[in-house]
Design an enzyme around this catalytic site. Structure first.
Site, PDB file in Angstrom:
ATOM      1  N   HIS A  84     -23.492  74.738 -84.969  1.00 14.11           N
ATOM      2  CA  HIS A  84     -24.662  73.921 -85.303  1.00 14.11           C
ATOM      3  C   HIS A  84     -25.272  73.254 -84.072  1.00 14.11           C
ATOM      4  O   HIS A  84     -26.420  72.830 -84.105  1.00 14.11           O
ATOM      5  CB  HIS A  84     -24.375  72.941 -86.455  1.00 14.11           C
ATOM      6  CG  HIS A  84     -23.617  71.686 -86.111  1.00 14.11           C
ATOM      7  ND1 HIS A  84     -22.255  71.572 -86.280  1.00 14.11           N
ATOM      8  CD2 HIS A  84     -24.025  70.495 -85.636  1.00 14.11           C
ATOM      9  CE1 HIS A  84     -21.866  70.365 -85.922  1.00 14.11           C
ATOM     10  NE2 HIS A  84     -22.919  69.683 -85.519  1.00 14.11           N
ATOM     11  N   ASP A 206     -17.210  76.790 -87.116  1.00 18.02           N
ATOM     12  CA  ASP A 206     -18.388  76.167 -86.500  1.00 18.02           C
ATOM     13  C   ASP A 206     -18.285  76.169 -84.967  1.00 18.02           C
ATOM     14  O   ASP A 206     -18.074  75.136 -84.338  1.00 18.02           O
ATOM     15  CB  ASP A 206     -18.532  74.730 -87.040  1.00 18.02           C
ATOM     16  CG  ASP A 206     -19.922  74.161 -86.811  1.00 18.02           C
ATOM     17  OD1 ASP A 206     -20.666  74.708 -85.975  1.00 18.02           O
ATOM     18  OD2 ASP A 206     -20.263  73.146 -87.460  1.00 18.02           O
ATOM     19  N   SER A 621     -19.703  66.247 -82.087  1.00 19.94           N
ATOM     20  CA  SER A 621     -19.710  67.649 -82.462  1.00 19.94           C
ATOM     21  C   SER A 621     -19.539  68.508 -81.230  1.00 19.94           C
ATOM     22  O   SER A 621     -20.236  68.318 -80.242  1.00 19.94           O
ATOM     23  CB  SER A 621     -21.013  68.011 -83.149  1.00 19.94           C
ATOM     24  OG  SER A 621     -20.920  67.734 -84.503  1.00 19.94           O
TER      25      SER A 621
HETATM   26  N1  ARG Z   1     -21.918  67.175 -90.749  1.00 21.77           N
HETATM   27  C1  ARG Z   1     -21.888  67.756 -89.438  1.00 21.77           C
HETATM   28  C2  ARG Z   1     -22.561  66.787 -88.455  1.00 21.77           C
HETATM   29  O1  ARG Z   1     -23.013  65.776 -88.843  1.00 21.77           O
HETATM   30  C3  ARG Z   1     -22.446  69.138 -89.390  1.00 21.77           C
HETATM   31  C4  ARG Z   1     -23.932  69.290 -89.633  1.00 21.77           C
HETATM   32  C5  ARG Z   1     -24.462  70.695 -89.591  1.00 21.77           C
HETATM   33  N2  ARG Z   1     -24.097  71.491 -90.750  1.00 21.77           N
HETATM   34  C6  ARG Z   1     -24.805  71.555 -91.918  1.00 21.77           C
HETATM   35  N3  ARG Z   1     -24.354  72.283 -92.911  1.00 21.77           N
HETATM   36  N4  ARG Z   1     -25.939  70.911 -92.108  1.00 21.77           N
HETATM   37  O2  ARG Z   1     -23.577  66.709 -87.926  1.00 21.77           O
HETATM   38  N1  GLU Z   2     -21.411  66.956 -87.158  1.00 18.75           N
HETATM   39  C1  GLU Z   2     -21.521  65.736 -86.399  1.00 18.75           C
HETATM   40  C2  GLU Z   2     -22.271  65.957 -85.075  1.00 18.75           C
HETATM   41  O1  GLU Z   2     -23.199  66.742 -85.045  1.00 18.75           O
HETATM   42  C3  GLU Z   2     -20.192  65.112 -86.225  1.00 18.75           C
HETATM   43  C4  GLU Z   2     -19.808  64.546 -87.521  1.00 18.75           C
HETATM   44  C5  GLU Z   2     -19.592  63.049 -87.462  1.00 18.75           C
HETATM   45  O2  GLU Z   2     -18.452  62.694 -87.179  1.00 18.75           O
HETATM   46  O3  GLU Z   2     -20.553  62.296 -87.684  1.00 18.75           O
HETATM   47  O4  GLU Z   2     -22.048  65.304 -84.094  1.00 18.75           O
END
Ligand code: ARG
Ligand code: GLU
Length: 686
Positions: A84, A206, A621
Site C-alpha cells: 500500500h 502487504d 507502515s
Molecule cells: N490500515 C492500514 C494503514 O492504515 C492499511 C491501509 C491500506 N489498506 C487498505 N485496505 N485500505 O494505513
Molecule cells: N497502515 C498504517 C500506515 O499506513 C499503519 C497502521 C497504523 O498503525 O496506523 O502507516
C-alpha cells in the site's frame, strides 16, 4: 489502608513502564531504554541502533516517499516496504496490457526496474538537539540551511518535541532515483481489501520491492540511466529462522501522529465530537460510492482507491472511539488532572495551567471543528477541487511547462470521475455540512450560491449541468472569463481553506499548544515515575515489544500468527478481495512450498502474518520488524482496529501491531513471482 493502596499503586506505576511496551523512542536517546529492552531479550547495544561514527541500523531504515517507512535489505540498495506504500508507483506503471496491479510485477534484471518520478527516500545522517542554539538566537531556518550545505542531497528539518520544549535537528540524505523492482498481485498485496483492513486474523502479503540508485560516487542524484545501485553503509540481514510467541521485537520507523499527553477536554473532543462526526459523514459517502460500485463494474475500478482512502480512517476512528470508551480515558484523565491540581496548587508557575488549557479549548474548539467539518464535506467536492487546481494551473505566474503538467494531471483525474457519482456525493456532503454547521457559522457566499438556485438539490443540478468542469473535455478550451464565472470555481472559492494547513490535532493549534509547553514541564516534575517519550511527528523512532496474542474479551483469545491455510479458507473467486492467484492455489494443492515449508500447529504450512506489542501508528507502515539480534523478521503494515486508541492511550493488554512474516514475503517473491534471485540478493539460500 488508603495509604497502603497508594504505595502499591505507586510501586505498580514504577514497575509498569518497564513492563509495558508503550512508547516511541528517539534513537539518539535510546540508551535510556536499553535496560528495559535487554530485559525483554534484546542482544545488541544502543550503538547498534544509532551511531553517527559507525554504521548502525539507522543507516538501513528509510523514510519512504515522505509518508511510509522502508528498509534496506541488500548491499545493492534493495528496499522493502508495504504494497500500500508502493501502490501509487505500481498503479502508475499499470496499463491494460501491463496490469501490474492485478498481475504483479517482477523486474528480471536491473534494466527492467522502473523509475518513479517524484518518489524519494531519505536516510538519516544524524539528529541532534538544538534547543540551546535556538534559545541563543539562531533561527531554525539558518540551522537547516547550514546543515543542507554539508553534502549532496542533504535535507534537514527542525522538529519540536514535547510541544516545543525541545527542538531537534534531523539531517537526511535524500535519494531521488528509486525504482520499482517487484510487487505481488493485488490479490496477495491487498488480500482481504477493506474488509480485512485493521482486522486480525489477517492474511495480507502487504509488501513491495524497490531499489535506490545513486551516482557513480554513491551520492544522491536525479534519475539517470547511468545511475548505479546505491551501496548502503548498512543493510538488514534477513532471518528465516522464524518467530514464536514471546520473542523480542523491535520496530524502527517513522510514526506520524500521537497525542499521549492531551487533557480530558481534548480526549472528549476526539471521542464525542470529532470522530463521531467524521464517521457519520464518511458512512454516508461510502454508502453512495459502495452502491454505485455494486451497480457498475467500471465505477468499481474508478472508485477503488477513493473508497479505500475514505474507508481506512473511517474504520480507524471507529476503533479509536471504542477503545477510548473501553479504557475510560476521559475519566482517567480527569482523575489524573485532579491530582495534578492538588500538587500544583502551591506552585504559582503551574497552578493555573489546567484552567488556562480549559479556557483555550473553550475558545478554539468550535473553530477547529468547523475546519474539520469542511475538510470532510464541502472541500471533498471533486468538481470544485478540480476548478481550484485549474485556476492554479492557469495563474499568470505558472511557468508554461508546469502549466501543461498540471493540466495533464487534471485531465488524468477524470479517469476516476463519474459525473453521476460526483453529483450524488456533492449533494450528500452539502447536506452533511448543513447538518453539522451552526447557522451562524454557515459561509455567506455558499448560502448565496445555493439560494440563487432555490434549494440545495437545484443547486447541485445547476452545478452538474452547467459547469465546464463536469467533463474531461469541456474545460480545456474555456476562456479565463468563462472559468472565473464557472459555478465550480465559485463553489471552490466559497469553501476553500484560506487559513493555511490545519494543525494535525486540535491541541496543536498555536493558541492551545502554548499552554502545553509549560504543562509538559510541569507533568515531568509531577509524575516522576512516568517514562516520557515525545509524541510521534514523522521523525525516526524505536519501539520494542514482543510477539504476543491478546485476549480481548472473556474467551476471546487471538493467537499471534496466521498461515497459508487461512488464505485458502478465505479464497473465493466470486469475491474480488478474496480471489487469490491460481499459482497460490496450485502451491497449496501440491504443498510445493520448497524451503518455505514450516511445521506449525502440527501441520506443514507457511506462516503469513504475526502480531506484536510494539507501539506504532500511521507512518510505521513498511517499518522493519527486527528480532533480538536486529535481523529482519517481518514488515509492519497495520494495527488491529481495537488498538487504534493507542494514539491517545496505549493498552498493553490488547494493543497489537500487525506484520507480514518475512518468510511469506520471500516465498511469494520466489514461488509466485519466480524472482528467487532477489531472495538470494537478500542473502537467503534457496
Ligand atoms: N490500515 C492500514 C494503514 O492504515 C492499511 C491501509 C491500506 N489498506 C487498505 N485496505 N485500505 O494505513
Ligand atoms: N497502515 C498504517 C500506515 O499506513 C499503519 C497502521 C497504523 O498503525 O496506523 O502507516
Amino acid at each position: 489502608m488508603k495509604k497502603r493502596l497508594l504505595t502499591i499503586l505507586l510501586l505498580l506505576a514504577a514497575w509498569l513502564p518497564a513492563m509495558a511496551d508503550e512508547g516511541m523512542w528517539l534513537p539518539s536517546l535510546v540508551a535510556d531504554r536499553i535496560g528495559a529492552m535487554r530485559e525483554k531479550g534484546f542482544e545488541l547495544t544502543e550503538a547498534d541502533i544509532y551511531s553517527i561514527n559507525e554504521a548502525s541500523m539507522k543507516d538501513a531504515v528509510v523514510l519512504f516517499g515522505g509518508f511510509c517507512t522502508g528498509e534496506i535489505v541488500s548491499e545493492q540498495g534493495l528496499v522493502l516496504t508495504n504494497h500500500h506504500c508502493g501502490y501509487d508507483a505500481i498503479q502508475f506503471h499499470s496499463t491494460l496490457e501491463h496490469d501490474y496491479l492485478t498481475r504483479g510485477f517482477w523486474a528480471r534484471n536491473r534494466q527492467e526496474e522502473l523509475p518513479n518520478e517524484g518518489l524519494y527516500v531519505r536516510i538519516l545522517v544524524r539528529m541532534e538537539e538544538v534547543t540551546d542554539r535556538i534559545q541563543a538566537g539562531e533561527t531554525p531556518k539558518a540551522i537547516i540551511a547550514a546543515a543542507e550545505r554539508e553534502g549532496k542531497g542533504y535535507r534537514a528539518s527542525v522538529e519540536q518535541m514535547y510541544y516545543g520544549n525541545q527542538q531537534f535537528l534531523f539531517v537526511y540524505r535524500q535519494y531521488d532515483d528509486v525504482r520499482l523492482v517487484g510487487a505481488p498481485p493485488s490479490s496477495i498485496g491487498k488480500f482481504g481489501g477493506d474488509t480485512d483492513n485493521w482486522i486480525w486474523p489477517r492474511h495480507t502479503g502487504d509488501f513491495s520491492v524497490f531499489r535506490i540508485y545513486a551516482d557513480e560516487n554513491n551520492e544522491p542524484a536525479a534519475y539517470s540511466p547511468k545511475n548505479v545501485p546505491y551501496r548502503p553503509k548498512r543493510h538488514f540481514k534477513v532471518s528465516t529462522e522464524g518467530v514464536k510467541e514471546g520473542d523480542f521485537t523491535m520496530i524502527y520507523g517513522f510514526p506520524g501522529n500521537t497525542q499521549q499527553y492531551i487533557t480530558s477536554d481534548a480526549v472528549r473532543y476526539v471521542q464525542h465530537r470529532s470522530d463521531p462526526m467524521k464517521i457519520d459523514l464518511r458512512t454516508r459517502r461510502l454508502a453512495i460510492i459502495g452502491a454505485a460500485q455494486e451497480a457498475d463494474p467500471k465505477v468499481r475500478i474508478q472508485y477503488a482507491s477513493k473508497h479505500a482512502n475514505i474507508a481506512n480512517a473511517w474504520k480507524k476512528w471507529q476503533g479509536e472511539v471504542l477503545g477510548l470508551k473501553r479504557l475510560n480515558t476521559v475519566a482517567k484523565k480527569e482523575a489524573y488532572e485532579a491530582e495534578f491540581r492538588t500538587w500544583a496548587a502551591d506552585k504559582p508557575e503551574y497552578a493555573h495551567l489546567l484552567d488556562s488549557l480549559e479556557a483555550a479549548y473553550a475558545a478554539h474548539t468550535e473553530a477547529y471543528c468547523l475546519q474539520e467539518l469542511k475538510n470532510e464535506t464541502v472541500r471533498t467536492i471533486e468538481i470544485a477541487t478540480l476548478a481550484g487546481r485549474l485556476a492554479a494551473a492557469r495563474r499568470a505566474d505558472t511557468a508554461p511547462e508546469r502549466r501543461a503538467e498540471l493540466e495533464r494531471e487534471i485531465e488524468q483525474s477524470y479517469k476516476d470521475f463519474d459525473p453521476t457519482v460526483e453529483r450524488a456525493l456533492a449533494l450528500c456532503v452539502l447536506q452533511g455540512f448543513a447538518d453539522y454547521c451552526p447557522a451562524e457559522s454557515y459561509p455567506a457566499e455558499l448560502k448565496a450560491l445555493i439560494e440563487a438556485q432555490g434549494s440545495v438539490e437545484a443547486y447541485v443540478d445547476h452545478l452538474f449541468t452547467t459547469s465546464l468542469l463536469r467533463s474531461a473535455e469541456s474545460w480545456k478550451s474555456a476562456t479565463e472569463e468563462e472559468l472565473a464565472a464557472d459555478p465550480a470555481t465559485l463553489l471552490y472559492k466559497a469553501v476553500r481553506n484560506t487559513q493555511g494547513r490545519l494543525p494535525r490535532n486540535l491541541s496543536n493549534l498555536p493558541a492551545i499548544e502554548r499552554w502545553y509547553r509549560p504543562f509538559m514541564q510541569a507533568l515531568m516534575c509531577f509524575d516522576r515515575e512516568r517514562a516520557f517519550f515525545p509524541d510521534a511527528n514523522m521523525t525516526l523512532r524505536v519501539s520494542y515489544g514482543s510477539i504476543a496474542g491478546y485476549e480481548y474479551a472473556d474467551g476471546e483469545y487471538h493467537i499471534p500468527h496466521t498461515t497459508i491455510d487461512g488464505i485458502i479458507a478465505k479464497d473465493n473467486p466470486a469475491i474480488y478481495d478474496y480471489d487469490i492467484p491460481q499459482s497460490l492455489r496450485d502451491l497449496y494443492a501440491t504443498k510445493s512450498y520448497g524451503r518455505w515449508a514450516t511445521e506449525m500447529g502440527g501441520r506443514t504450512t507457511v506462516p503469513v502474518c504475526f502480531l506484536a506489542t510494539n507501539h506504532t501508528t500511521g507512518g510505521n507502515s513498511g517499518s522493519p520488524v527486527l528480532n533480538s539480534r536486529g535481523e529482519l523478521i517481518g514488515i509492519n503494515f497495520d494495527r488491529t482496529w481495537r488498538s487504534t486508541m493507542s494514539d491517545i492511550e496505549f493498552d498493553p493488554t490488547i494493543c497489537r501491531n500487525i506484520a507480514v512474516d518475512i518468510r511469506y514475503v520471500l516465498m511469494v517473491i520466489d514461488r509466485v513471482g519466480g524472482a528467487g534471485y532477489l531472495v538470494e540478493e537478500m542473502g537467503v539460500k534457496l
